[in-house]
Design a protein around this motif. Structure first.
Motif, PDB file in Angstrom:
ATOM      1  N   GLU A   1       0.851  -1.189   0.000  1.00  0.00           N
ATOM      2  CA  GLU A   1       0.000   0.000   0.000  1.00  0.00           C
ATOM      3  C   GLU A   1       0.886   1.238   0.000  1.00  0.00           C
ATOM      4  N   ARG A   2       0.584   2.195  -0.876  1.00  0.00           N
ATOM      5  CA  ARG A   2       1.327   3.457  -0.955  1.00  0.00           C
ATOM      6  C   ARG A   2       0.304   4.598  -1.009  1.00  0.00           C
ATOM      7  N   ASN A   3       0.187   5.292   0.123  1.00  0.00           N
ATOM      8  CA  ASN A   3      -0.758   6.411   0.211  1.00  0.00           C
ATOM      9  C   ASN A   3      -0.069   7.770   0.251  1.00  0.00           C
ATOM     10  N   ALA A   4       1.260   7.768   0.292  1.00  0.00           N
ATOM     11  CA  ALA A   4       2.002   9.028   0.372  1.00  0.00           C
ATOM     12  C   ALA A   4       2.020   9.725  -0.984  1.00  0.00           C
ATOM     13  N   ILE A   5       1.676  11.023  -0.959  1.00  0.00           N
ATOM     14  CA  ILE A   5       1.677  11.851  -2.170  1.00  0.00           C
ATOM     15  C   ILE A   5       2.437  13.141  -1.839  1.00  0.00           C
ATOM     16  N   GLU A   6       3.268  13.558  -2.744  1.00  0.00           N
ATOM     17  CA  GLU A   6       4.072  14.766  -2.496  1.00  0.00           C
ATOM     18  C   GLU A   6       3.181  15.969  -2.236  1.00  0.00           C
ATOM     19  N   GLY A   7       3.510  16.692  -1.133  1.00  0.00           N
ATOM     20  CA  GLY A   7       2.774  17.891  -0.772  1.00  0.00           C
ATOM     21  C   GLY A   7       1.589  17.648   0.131  1.00  0.00           C
ATOM     22  N   MET A   8       1.218  16.424   0.358  1.00  0.00           N
ATOM     23  CA  MET A   8       0.042  16.139   1.174  1.00  0.00           C
ATOM     24  C   MET A   8       0.339  16.348   2.643  1.00  0.00           C
ATOM     25  N   ARG A   9      -0.719  16.593   3.401  1.00  0.00           N
ATOM     26  CA  ARG A   9      -0.585  16.690   4.846  1.00  0.00           C
ATOM     27  C   ARG A   9      -1.007  15.358   5.445  1.00  0.00           C
ATOM     28  N   ALA A  10      -0.210  14.839   6.346  1.00  0.00           N
ATOM     29  CA  ALA A  10      -0.485  13.561   7.000  1.00  0.00           C
ATOM     30  C   ALA A  10      -0.823  13.825   8.444  1.00  0.00           C
ATOM     31  N   ASN A  11      -2.009  13.451   8.843  1.00  0.00           N
ATOM     32  CA  ASN A  11      -2.423  13.588  10.232  1.00  0.00           C
ATOM     33  C   ASN A  11      -1.871  12.421  11.052  1.00  0.00           C
ATOM     34  N   PRO A  12      -1.788  12.563  12.349  1.00  0.00           N
ATOM     35  CA  PRO A  12      -1.294  11.461  13.174  1.00  0.00           C
ATOM     36  C   PRO A  12      -2.148  10.190  12.970  1.00  0.00           C
ATOM     37  N   GLY A  13      -1.462   9.101  12.715  1.00  0.00           N
ATOM     38  CA  GLY A  13      -2.151   7.824  12.512  1.00  0.00           C
ATOM     39  C   GLY A  13      -2.399   7.457  11.066  1.00  0.00           C
ATOM     40  N   ASP A  14      -2.234   8.395  10.141  1.00  0.00           N
ATOM     41  CA  ASP A  14      -2.445   8.073   8.730  1.00  0.00           C
ATOM     42  C   ASP A  14      -1.355   7.118   8.239  1.00  0.00           C
TER      43      ASP A  14
END
Length: 474
Positions: free
Chosen positions: A275-288
């Motif tokens: 699984e790859r949910n990381a996208i450049e520029g995105m904000r990641a909240n705690p637990g994502d």
């Protein structure tokens, strides 16, 4: 001469002279010749079976016993079959009864014929001395192909087969998630399905909480330098650890004494990116969850074993796995866990088998077929599977007692493999059982039992009639 005396009496009584008598006598040869010619001119309509069976022929022929068919003329009178001397009965033994020559369940206490004119066969005393034992002649044994095998102790190769699927080892799955609000600055060239190595860079993260903790930690260690020994601020370093900053990043900070603006996140283990949910520029909240990585060098095969086979399996038993994608290849494993629950709908229990997967050929959710080896190392008393006569409610074998004698015997069966069946009761080591043509012998045994029951009923009826007659006589 009898004819001449008769003619003389008639002529004398009628006043005929002896000269006329001699003229009649001289004409007899011509009469005999005429009668023979008339018989020769009489042609048969057809020929019938000499035993009275419904079989006919247009010309002369013989039956299967070598007897000539009988001619039938236009007056519907067939030439009688020549009388044959009756077969002499064995006077040394007492005849118990007579049975039907065609094997029908019909007996008679006295000699008789069947509707086809065949004599009933006598059954002598001693022929059925052993109750239930069938005796066959050597010729019949050879014609029917009867074969026997010894009862021996052997190791049965018993296997339980069950379908299943490949699943991930839960202990070899890792996720990468932020513990503080963060922003994804850069993502490496990694996509779903990519194989990664432990320590391989995945992304760069900026987090204000991580930056503040890093600055505090560097300030602490910079203000506590005594000679060549560095006194660490344990509280500040623990704060970085709590934010899940990778250990190589903390070590690099301690060496460079510089707080990085962004933190590089790397793969925690060898595996495949699921699984790859990381996208450049995105904000990641705690637990994502930004990445999910699984090591598939060891996988599980979850198979569903039928409820009736649960008593035969145990933890540690070897298992052979065949994947439907690789029909010519097998994977070896062993039972690790038998789940303590039975599916109420399918009546199966789940079993977990651990498999090594060095070349990563087995993939999650792949269909497989499992063969669990449940062989008992101790030899078991067993017979060939072909020796068992199984009617569903009765299991029996035919014991070869020698000299053409066969005895049916009930047995209690146990486990079985492809060729042999365990016998738990009814047989002993070294006995011989019939493995071929046993159905024919069993049929003859049933016929014999039926004939005997008819004979016993007939004798009982006769005895009852005799007692009744004696009562009337009194």
């Amino acid at each position: 001469m009898t004819i001449l005396r008769l003619l003389a009496t008639i002529t004398l009584g009628a006043g005929i002279s002896m000269a006329g008598l001699w003229s009649i006598e001289s004409s007899l040869p011509s009469l005999r010749t005429h009668h023979a010619a008339a018989a020769a001119e009489r042609m048969p309509l057809y020929y019938r079976d000499p035993s009275g069976a419904p079989a006919w022929s247009a010309g002369p022929r013989k039956d299967d016993r070598g007897r000539d068919y009988l001619p039938v003329y236009d007056d519907d009178q067939a030439t009688p079959e020549p009388a044959k001397p009756k077969q002499q009965a064995d006077s040394s033994r007492r005849i118990l009864y007579y049975r039907n020559p065609m094997g029908l369940p019909d007996t008679s206490p006295s000699p008789k014929k069947d509707p086809m004119g065949m004599d009933y066969v006598p059954v002598y005393e001693g022929d059925d001395a052993e109750d239930g034992v069938v005796k066959l002649s050597p010729g019949k044994i050879q014609r029917t192909g009867v074969r026997s095998a010894s009862v021996e102790r052997r190791t049965l190769r018993i296997a339980v087969k069950a379908p299943g699927t490949i699943q991930l080892d839960e202990r070899r799955v890792s996720v990468i998630a932020m513990r503080a609000e963060s922003f994804v600055q850069k993502v490496a060239d990694v996509t779903t399905g990519t194989r990664v190595k432990a320590g391989q860079p995945l992304m760069e993260i900026y987090s204000s909480a991580i930056a503040a903790a890093a600055a505090e930690y560097l300030s602490t260690i910079n203000s506590n330098i005594v000679g060549s020994n560095v006194v660490y601020g344990r509280g500040s370093r623990q704060r970085l650890t709590n934010l899940d900053v990778p250990e190589p990043v903390i070590t690099a900070m301690e060496k460079s004494r510089i707080a990085p603006v962004t933190v590089q996140w790397s793969a925690p283990r060898d595996g495949i990116v699921l699984e790859r949910n990381a996208i450049e520029g995105m904000r990641a909240n705690p637990g994502d969850v930004l990445f999910r990585i699984a090591d598939i060098s060891v996988v599980w095969a979850l198979v569903d074993v039928a409820e009736r086979d649960l008593g035969s399996i145990a933890v540690g038993q070897p298992v052979t796995i065949r994947a439907r994608s690789f029909p010519d290849r097998t994977f070896a494993g062993s039972i690790a866990v038998i789940y303590p629950q039975v599916n109420k709908d399918t009546r199966t229990a789940r079993v977990r088998i651990e498999l090594t997967n060095p070349d990563l050929a087995l993939l999650p959710d792949m269909y497989v077929d499992a063969e669990i080896g449940t062989a008992d190392p101790a030899p078991l008393l067993a017979v060939p599977a072909d020796a068992v006569l199984d009617t569903g409610s009765r299991q029996a074998v035919l014991i070869d007692k020698g000299d053409g004698r066969y005895e049916p015997r009930a047995v209690t069966l146990g486990r079985r493999d492809a060729s042999y069946v365990e016998v738990r009761d009814g047989l002993s080591d070294g006995e011989a059982v019939v493995t071929s043509a046993n159905f024919l012998i069993d049929a003859e045994s049933n016929l014999k039992a039926a004939l005997k029951s008819f004979a016993d009923a007939g004798e009982a009826q006769s005895a009852g009639g005799d007692h009744a007659g004696m009562g009337e006589h009194k």
